[in-house]
Design a protein around this motif. Structure first.
Motif, PDB file in Angstrom:
ATOM      1  N   LYS A 145       4.482   5.691  -5.366  1.00 44.16           N
ATOM      2  CA  LYS A 145       4.385   5.602  -6.887  1.00 44.16           C
ATOM      3  C   LYS A 145       3.510   6.776  -7.564  1.00 44.16           C
ATOM      4  O   LYS A 145       3.770   7.510  -8.489  1.00 44.16           O
ATOM      5  CB  LYS A 145       4.126   4.149  -7.665  1.00 44.16           C
ATOM      6  N   LYS A 146       2.408   6.569  -6.815  1.00 44.86           N
ATOM      7  CA  LYS A 146       1.030   7.777  -7.316  1.00 44.86           C
ATOM      8  C   LYS A 146       1.814   9.125  -7.092  1.00 44.86           C
ATOM      9  O   LYS A 146       1.714  10.009  -8.062  1.00 44.86           O
ATOM     10  CB  LYS A 146      -0.078   7.274  -6.538  1.00 44.86           C
ATOM     11  N   ASN A 147       2.369   9.373  -6.050  1.00 48.03           N
ATOM     12  CA  ASN A 147       2.808  10.678  -5.630  1.00 48.03           C
ATOM     13  C   ASN A 147       4.181  11.037  -6.430  1.00 48.03           C
ATOM     14  O   ASN A 147       4.513  12.139  -6.675  1.00 48.03           O
ATOM     15  CB  ASN A 147       3.101  10.836  -4.020  1.00 48.03           C
ATOM     16  N   HIS A 148       4.898   9.780  -6.696  1.00 46.52           N
ATOM     17  CA  HIS A 148       6.194  10.220  -7.666  1.00 46.52           C
ATOM     18  C   HIS A 148       5.562  10.634  -8.900  1.00 46.52           C
ATOM     19  O   HIS A 148       6.363  11.290  -9.508  1.00 46.52           O
ATOM     20  CB  HIS A 148       6.720   8.963  -7.705  1.00 46.52           C
ATOM     21  N   THR A 149       4.537  10.217  -9.380  1.00 40.90           N
ATOM     22  CA  THR A 149       4.131  10.473 -10.756  1.00 40.90           C
ATOM     23  C   THR A 149       3.684  12.069 -10.887  1.00 40.90           C
ATOM     24  O   THR A 149       3.873  12.608 -11.755  1.00 40.90           O
ATOM     25  CB  THR A 149       2.924   9.471 -11.089  1.00 40.90           C
ATOM     26  N   ARG A 150       2.837  12.307  -9.709  1.00 39.97           N
ATOM     27  CA  ARG A 150       2.522  13.590  -9.829  1.00 39.97           C
ATOM     28  C   ARG A 150       3.820  14.642  -9.710  1.00 39.97           C
ATOM     29  O   ARG A 150       3.479  15.878  -9.935  1.00 39.97           O
ATOM     30  CB  ARG A 150       1.696  13.812  -8.460  1.00 39.97           C
ATOM     31  N   ALA A 197       2.417   1.547  -3.454  1.00 38.55           N
ATOM     32  CA  ALA A 197       1.500   2.354  -4.291  1.00 38.55           C
ATOM     33  C   ALA A 197       1.202   3.741  -4.034  1.00 38.55           C
ATOM     34  O   ALA A 197       1.111   4.570  -5.045  1.00 38.55           O
ATOM     35  CB  ALA A 197       0.162   1.457  -4.186  1.00 38.55           C
ATOM     36  N   MET A 198       1.337   4.281  -2.861  1.00 40.31           N
ATOM     37  CA  MET A 198       0.994   5.723  -2.517  1.00 40.31           C
ATOM     38  C   MET A 198       2.227   6.182  -3.015  1.00 40.31           C
ATOM     39  O   MET A 198       2.327   7.729  -3.650  1.00 40.31           O
ATOM     40  CB  MET A 198       0.856   6.031  -0.898  1.00 40.31           C
ATOM     41  N   GLU A 251       0.997  -1.297  -0.025  1.00 41.65           N
ATOM     42  CA  GLU A 251       0.126   0.064   0.007  1.00 41.65           C
ATOM     43  C   GLU A 251       0.834   1.208  -0.029  1.00 41.65           C
ATOM     44  O   GLU A 251       0.591   2.182  -0.839  1.00 41.65           O
ATOM     45  CB  GLU A 251      -1.027  -0.118   1.309  1.00 41.65           C
TER      46      GLU A 251
END
Length: 85
Positions: free
Chosen positions: A78-83, A75-76, A72
């Motif tokens: 990775k999601k914030n890295h993309t942002r 995933a958080m 989890e």
């Protein structure tokens, strides 16, 4: 010294150390989950290092919860890295 690996988030995701720190300070949910993950990792490594008697079921439950939290948290991250890219 022990051969039991330290599975801290910073060790497991060294390229994301700054983002992990940022998420810990800015995202209360991430911070809570990271603290729980750290505590579980500490417990698991303590049991492995000291061979403290515990049931196999309890040990496996701790390890599975640690893995679930790591998934989890990753995933958080990775999601914030993309942002931020």
């Amino acid at each position: 010294m022990s051969d039991i690996p330290n599975h801290s988030l910073a060790n497991d995701f060294p390229d994301d150390r700054e983002l992990i720190h940022q998420l810990k300070t800015e995202d209360p949910r991430f911070a809570r989950m990271a603290a729980e993950y750290h505590e579980l990792d500490h417990q698991v490594r303590g049991l492995e290092n000291r061979s403290i008697p515990t049931s196999d079921s309890n040990f496996e439950t701790l390890k599975k919860r640690r893995l679930h939290l790591k998934d989890e948290l990753y995933a958080m991250i990775k999601k914030n890295h993309t942002r931020t890219s």
